[in-house]
Motif scaffolding. Sequence first.
Motif: not given
Length: 117
Positions: A36, A38, A40, A47, A50, A52, A78, A81
């Motif tokens: 996973y 993320q 921050f 968040v 994210s 995964s 990731i 995004k």
Amino acid sequence: MKKNIARLRRAKTTRSHIRDLGVARLSVLRSGQHIYAQVFTADGSKVLASASTVQSDVKDGLASCKNKDAAAKVGRAIAEKARAAGVERVAFDRSGYRYHGRIKALAEAAREGGLQF
């Protein structure tokens, strides 16, 4: 000292250093079956992105969710995004894990995806 306690101790020192930097944080969690990631905000309150191996768009086309190929695909996802959320620079929080194997594959793929560490 038990293995997990040592990992959490390393993670604590890394996170205190990242807090002083004041940039967004790319945090990684590695389990036996999945990985996973993320992103921050600098203060850790929200968040921003994210990804995964649990997500169906990342899982598609993978033979296994627990190898370097899966970690690299999560790294690319990731990065995509995070850039869509307006994040270019991040600090890599490896959560006390050693920088090799799946963690290294995720980090290198995120760098290739356009994130700057």
